[in-house]
Design an enzyme around this catalytic site. Structure first.
Site, short mmCIF file in Angstrom:
data_model
loop_
_atom_site.label_atom_id
_atom_site.label_comp_id
_atom_site.label_asym_id
_atom_site.label_seq_id
_atom_site.Cartn_x
_atom_site.Cartn_y
_atom_site.Cartn_z
N ASP A 65 45.49 56.99 41.67
CA ASP A 65 45.97 55.68 41.22
C ASP A 65 47.42 55.54 41.69
O ASP A 65 48.19 56.50 41.61
CB ASP A 65 45.89 55.59 39.69
CG ASP A 65 45.87 54.15 39.19
OD1 ASP A 65 44.95 53.79 38.44
OD2 ASP A 65 46.80 53.38 39.55
N LEU A 111 49.46 53.47 40.26
CA LEU A 111 50.14 52.97 39.06
C LEU A 111 50.75 51.58 39.27
O LEU A 111 51.71 51.22 38.61
CB LEU A 111 51.22 53.97 38.58
CG LEU A 111 50.73 55.36 38.17
CD1 LEU A 111 51.91 56.21 37.65
CD2 LEU A 111 49.66 55.28 37.07
N SER A 136 31.90 42.12 40.98
CA SER A 136 32.15 41.15 39.92
C SER A 136 31.15 40.00 39.96
O SER A 136 30.68 39.63 41.05
CB SER A 136 33.56 40.59 40.10
OG SER A 136 33.76 39.46 39.30
N TYR A 186 40.72 36.66 45.61
CA TYR A 186 40.22 37.80 44.83
C TYR A 186 38.69 37.86 44.91
O TYR A 186 38.10 38.89 45.23
CB TYR A 186 40.67 37.68 43.36
CG TYR A 186 39.83 38.49 42.42
CD1 TYR A 186 39.98 39.86 42.33
CD2 TYR A 186 38.83 37.89 41.64
CE1 TYR A 186 39.17 40.62 41.48
CE2 TYR A 186 38.03 38.62 40.80
CZ TYR A 186 38.21 39.99 40.72
OH TYR A 186 37.40 40.72 39.90
N LYS A 196 35.81 40.66 46.78
CA LYS A 196 34.64 41.32 46.18
C LYS A 196 33.41 41.09 47.05
O LYS A 196 32.62 42.00 47.29
CB LYS A 196 34.40 40.80 44.76
CG LYS A 196 35.46 41.21 43.75
CD LYS A 196 35.49 42.71 43.49
CE LYS A 196 36.56 43.14 42.54
NZ LYS A 196 36.84 44.57 42.52
N ARG A 229 41.74 24.96 33.33
CA ARG A 229 42.47 25.82 34.28
C ARG A 229 41.77 25.69 35.63
O ARG A 229 40.54 25.81 35.71
CB ARG A 229 42.42 27.26 33.78
CG ARG A 229 43.08 28.27 34.68
CD ARG A 229 43.18 29.63 34.03
NE ARG A 229 41.88 30.31 33.91
CZ ARG A 229 41.73 31.56 33.48
NH1 ARG A 229 42.80 32.27 33.09
NH2 ARG A 229 40.54 32.11 33.40
C1 UD1 Z 1 37.61 35.99 36.10
C2 UD1 Z 1 36.42 36.38 36.93
C3 UD1 Z 1 36.15 37.85 36.83
C4 UD1 Z 1 37.39 38.65 37.12
C5 UD1 Z 1 38.46 38.25 36.16
C6 UD1 Z 1 39.70 39.04 36.49
C7 UD1 Z 1 34.68 34.67 37.10
C8 UD1 Z 1 33.48 34.06 36.49
N1 UD1 Z 1 35.23 35.68 36.44
O1 UD1 Z 1 37.21 36.03 34.77
O2 UD1 Z 1 35.17 38.20 37.76
O3 UD1 Z 1 37.13 40.02 37.03
O4 UD1 Z 1 38.71 36.86 36.29
O5 UD1 Z 1 40.83 38.54 35.91
O6 UD1 Z 1 35.14 34.28 38.15
N2 UD1 Z 1 40.85 31.32 28.78
C9 UD1 Z 1 41.55 30.48 27.92
N3 UD1 Z 1 42.87 30.76 27.67
C10 UD1 Z 1 43.51 31.83 28.24
C11 UD1 Z 1 42.78 32.67 29.12
C12 UD1 Z 1 41.45 32.38 29.37
O7 UD1 Z 1 41.01 29.52 27.39
O8 UD1 Z 1 44.71 32.02 27.99
C13 UD1 Z 1 39.42 31.03 29.02
C14 UD1 Z 1 39.10 30.77 30.47
O9 UD1 Z 1 39.19 29.42 30.77
C15 UD1 Z 1 37.66 31.30 30.55
C16 UD1 Z 1 37.61 32.44 29.53
O10 UD1 Z 1 38.71 32.21 28.67
O11 UD1 Z 1 36.78 30.32 30.13
C17 UD1 Z 1 37.72 33.80 30.15
O12 UD1 Z 1 38.83 33.82 31.02
P1 UD1 Z 1 39.41 35.16 31.67
O13 UD1 Z 1 39.53 36.21 30.65
O14 UD1 Z 1 40.63 34.80 32.45
O15 UD1 Z 1 38.26 35.64 32.65
P2 UD1 Z 1 37.48 34.83 33.79
O16 UD1 Z 1 38.35 33.82 34.41
O17 UD1 Z 1 36.17 34.42 33.26
#
Ligand code: UD1
Length: 343
Positions: free
Chosen positions: A35, A37, A129, A154, A158, A300
């Site tokens: 790693d 880090l 992913s 990103y 993958k 977003r």
């Molecule tokens: C995305 C990718 C995933 C990747 C990951 C890495 C997709 C489907 N997924 O995950 O493969 O490994 O990023 O970072 O492309 N949300 C909020 N508020 C926040 C943060 C997130 O509402 O502050 C919501 C987002 O809109 C989403 C959900 O929470 O609907 C999950 O978000 P997040 O944890 O960022 O993961 P993904 O974007 O799904």
């Protein structure tokens, strides 16, 4: 106890890598970690030792350094398998600095596979992913769904890395590969000693929630409540990181014991259930007894509306199934956040 074999875990001090290292050690494997880090902390190696009673051998260098990597394999040519996590993973950041993502995620994959071929190390598990599917036409999404044009560099790395692995295997190289397509890993080890540790402002939902409740962030922003879903927020398939870690053990053992049906296989690794952002909030509040301060804001950019896995192939062919439910995931994430902060 005699080791079941030596496994190289790249990115082994990261979130998923550290949980996988713990499971491997507890299953009797000898773990070696590489790693740089760049997005993890050295003390995680101490924590792995604290949990398992065994300290994994740790090499701190960058997989881009082909000379170091070659030297590493020369020294460790008895490796039984490689689990490759090391990569950059922030979707938004990858849009800002695409070349970093292409260099960091693609060239390291090439380097690693090149030395594996050279030193005749055969078994390779790749950290892929569900992002490769984009917004699927049908849900739950199966492994046969079309890979859509990536929405971020990103995601593109993958897809390309899956193809690099596939092409290498098709070329007749002595490599066997499994790509695990993870859905959304959250939660933490029950010891509270390892967990997700984002640098700076978290971009993922779960660490943003735990940091908000801990008082480090002011308010959680829910990105959009006007999606075409039951409550208007996005839906994801959240999976406990320890369940995910266990899938890696099953995958590497499948290769080591020659149980794979073809040289290259891929599996969806999720629970098979989708939960909305509001459902995650509710689960967190219920399991921890804490209130989350949140507000709904605009969508977003780059978010897909909904995705969850069809896990039949992982369940029936790989012989793995997620066990932990959403409440266990949200509670363990909170326990980790608290324990980490009061150290
Ligand atoms: C995305 C990718 C995933 C990747 C990951 C890495 C997709 C489907 N997924 O995950 O493969 O490994 O990023 O970072 O492309 N949300 C909020 N508020 C926040 C943060 C997130 O509402 O502050 C919501 C987002 O809109 C989403 C959900 O929470 O609907 C999950 O978000 P997040 O944890 O960022 O993961 P993904 O974007 O799904």
């Amino acid at each position: 106890m005699k080791s079941k074999g030596k496994i190289l875990v790249t990115g082994g001090s990261g979130f998923i890598g550290s949980h996988t290292s713990v499971e491997l050690i507890q299953q009797g494997y000898e773990v070696v970690i590489i790693d740089n880090l760049s997005n993890s902390e050295a003390f995680i190696i101490d924590r792995i030792e604290q949990i398992t009673g065994i300290r994994p051998k740790f090499y701190q260098f960058d997989l881009l350094d082909l000379g170091r990597l070659d030297g590493f394999f020369l020294e460790n040519n008895d490796i039984a398998g490689v689990i490759h996590f090391a990569a950059a993973k922030a979707v938004g950041e990858s849009v800002q600095i695409p070349l970093h993502y292409y260099r960091n995620n693609l060239l390291t994959m090439v380097n690693l596979l090149e030395v594996m071929v050279k030193y005749k190390i055969v078994n390779f598990v790749f950290s892929s992913s569900c992002t490769v599917y984009g917004q699927p036409d049908e849900l739950p999404v199966t492994e046969n769904a079309k890979v859509k044009p990536a929405v971020s560099p990103y995601g593109y790395t993958k897809q390309v890395n899956e193809n690099i692995l596939k092409d290498l295997i098709r070329s007749g190289a002595n490599i066997k590969g499994i790509a695990l397509r993870y859905f959304n890993p959250i939660g933490a080890h029950h010891s509270g000693l390892i967990g997700e540790l984002p640098r700076g402002v978290p971009s993922n939902l779960m660490p943003f929630i735990t940091q908000t409740v801990y008082g480090i962030r002011e308010q959680l922003k829910v990105f959009g409540a006007d999606y075409n879903t039951l409550d208007g927020s996005c839906i994801r398939d959240y999976i406990h990181v320890v369940d995910l870690a266990k899938a890696h053990i099953v995958a590497i053992e499948r290769l080591i014991h020659g149980k794979n049906l073809s040289g290259y296989e891929m599996f969806n690794i999720g629970t098979g259930s989708g939960f909305s952002v509001f459902e995650v909030i509710k689960s967190f509040e219920k399991s921890t007894g804490q209130k989350i301060n949140y507000k709904v804001v605009a969508r977003r950019g780059g978010d897909i509306e909904q995705i969850w896995a069809d896990t039949s192939k992982a369940n029936n062919v790989l012989g793995w199934k997620a066990e932990k439910n959403l409440d266990e995931m949200t509670l363990s994430a909170w326990q980790w956040e608290q324990k980490y902060r009061v150290k």
